[in-house]
Design a protein around this motif. Structure first.
Motif, PDB file in Angstrom:
ATOM      1  N   UNK A  43      22.193  41.654  35.765  1.00  0.00           N
ATOM      2  CA  UNK A  43      22.571  42.625  36.789  1.00  0.00           C
ATOM      3  C   UNK A  43      23.778  42.274  37.627  1.00  0.00           C
ATOM      4  N   UNK A  44      24.681  41.456  37.110  1.00  0.00           N
ATOM      5  CA  UNK A  44      25.854  41.045  37.884  1.00  0.00           C
ATOM      6  C   UNK A  44      26.700  42.260  38.240  1.00  0.00           C
ATOM      7  N   UNK A  45      27.056  42.358  39.521  1.00  0.00           N
ATOM      8  CA  UNK A  45      27.870  43.481  39.981  1.00  0.00           C
ATOM      9  C   UNK A  45      28.667  43.090  41.204  1.00  0.00           C
ATOM     10  N   UNK A  46      29.713  43.879  41.478  1.00  0.00           N
ATOM     11  CA  UNK A  46      30.522  43.653  42.681  1.00  0.00           C
ATOM     12  C   UNK A  46      29.739  44.126  43.900  1.00  0.00           C
ATOM     13  N   UNK A  47      29.822  43.331  44.948  1.00  0.00           N
ATOM     14  CA  UNK A  47      29.267  43.698  46.243  1.00  0.00           C
ATOM     15  C   UNK A  47      30.232  43.168  47.297  1.00  0.00           C
ATOM     16  N   UNK A  48      30.890  44.086  47.967  1.00  0.00           N
ATOM     17  CA  UNK A  48      31.912  43.747  48.941  1.00  0.00           C
ATOM     18  C   UNK A  48      32.944  42.823  48.290  1.00  0.00           C
ATOM     19  N   UNK A  49      33.124  41.620  48.781  1.00  0.00           N
ATOM     20  CA  UNK A  49      34.146  40.723  48.239  1.00  0.00           C
ATOM     21  C   UNK A  49      33.565  39.684  47.292  1.00  0.00           C
ATOM     22  N   UNK A  50      32.402  39.990  46.732  1.00  0.00           N
ATOM     23  CA  UNK A  50      31.704  39.023  45.880  1.00  0.00           C
ATOM     24  C   UNK A  50      31.176  39.666  44.600  1.00  0.00           C
ATOM     25  N   UNK A  51      30.808  38.812  43.671  1.00  0.00           N
ATOM     26  CA  UNK A  51      29.996  39.162  42.522  1.00  0.00           C
ATOM     27  C   UNK A  51      28.594  38.659  42.834  1.00  0.00           C
ATOM     28  N   UNK A  52      27.575  39.484  42.653  1.00  0.00           N
ATOM     29  CA  UNK A  52      26.201  39.057  42.896  1.00  0.00           C
ATOM     30  C   UNK A  52      25.349  39.436  41.693  1.00  0.00           C
ATOM     31  N   UNK A  53      24.456  38.543  41.314  1.00  0.00           N
ATOM     32  CA  UNK A  53      23.551  38.803  40.198  1.00  0.00           C
ATOM     33  C   UNK A  53      22.357  37.872  40.276  1.00  0.00           C
ATOM     34  N   UNK A  54      21.406  38.106  39.392  1.00  0.00           N
ATOM     35  CA  UNK A  54      20.245  37.218  39.277  1.00  0.00           C
ATOM     36  C   UNK A  54      20.543  36.218  38.163  1.00  0.00           C
ATOM     37  N   UNK A  55      20.278  34.958  38.435  1.00  0.00           N
ATOM     38  CA  UNK A  55      20.505  33.894  37.468  1.00  0.00           C
ATOM     39  C   UNK A  55      19.157  33.320  37.058  1.00  0.00           C
ATOM     40  N   UNK A  56      18.862  33.445  35.773  1.00  0.00           N
ATOM     41  CA  UNK A  56      17.664  32.842  35.197  1.00  0.00           C
ATOM     42  C   UNK A  56      18.080  31.534  34.550  1.00  0.00           C
TER      43      UNK A  56
END
Length: 178
Positions: A43-56
């Motif tokens: 689910x990696x996606x842009x959020x504001x000035x970052x990339x955010x995702x879940x890391x397994x």
């Protein structure tokens, strides 16, 4: 290693490569690791000035945050920051990796031995990412439930009556369990 100050395009491959290296070289065979799981970014996606995702990884499920722009705040290893997501604030801690540079992480659960397969932990990670970007439902006074996820990710959800005492992981994450 020559690493970028920020990632203009999705760093999913770089994150996977960096954590697979840790999986194979530092964590391999340790009791905390689930031998049926492998490193995967979900689910990696842009959020504001970052990339955010879940890391397994075989040892943990965490949210991971990397800079997407030169303007993203630079933190030192061990620094903490709370970021406001649609669901609410999440506290991240900065860590450093030789391949990724400084990144931020929020541990959600560890160890992962209760998950029978990669598919099941992937579904959980997908649900976490979905919930992270949902605004909290309107709640009547006294009718809210806090679902506490390890790593300081507390999700307030509307309490909904259920007839059974067991349910799905989705029901648990949405606060629908008795």
């Amino acid at each position: 290693m020559n690493r970028p100050a920020f990632f203009a395009t999705s760093p999913a491959a770089e994150i996977t490569r960096a954590f697979r290296r840790i999986e194979q070289n530092q964590m391999h065979g340790l009791p905390v690791c689930h031998d049926q799981l492998t490193t995967e970014v979900v689910g990696l996606r842009r959020f504001e000035q970052h990339w955010v995702g879940a890391l397994i990884t075989p040892w943990t499920l965490q949210l991971i945050l990397l800079p997407a722009t030169a303007e993203a705040e630079r933190l030192g290893e061990g620094d903490h920051r709370s970021l406001a997501f649609p669901q609410g604030p999440v506290v991240f801690m900065a860590s450093e990796n030789p391949d990724l540079g400084v990144y931020m992480a929020c541990s959600l659960m560890s160890p992962l031995h209760d998950f029978p397969s990669q598919e099941v932990i992937r579904q959980t990670a997908e649900e976490v990412m979905e919930l992270l970007f949902q605004a909290p439902a309107e709640q009547a006074p006294g009718k809210s439930v806090t679902v506490a996820m390890p790593g300081r990710l507390d999700i307030k959800r509307e309490a909904k009556p259920v007839d059974q005492t067991t349910g799905s992981r989705r029901d648990f994450l949405r606060g629908r369990m008795k």
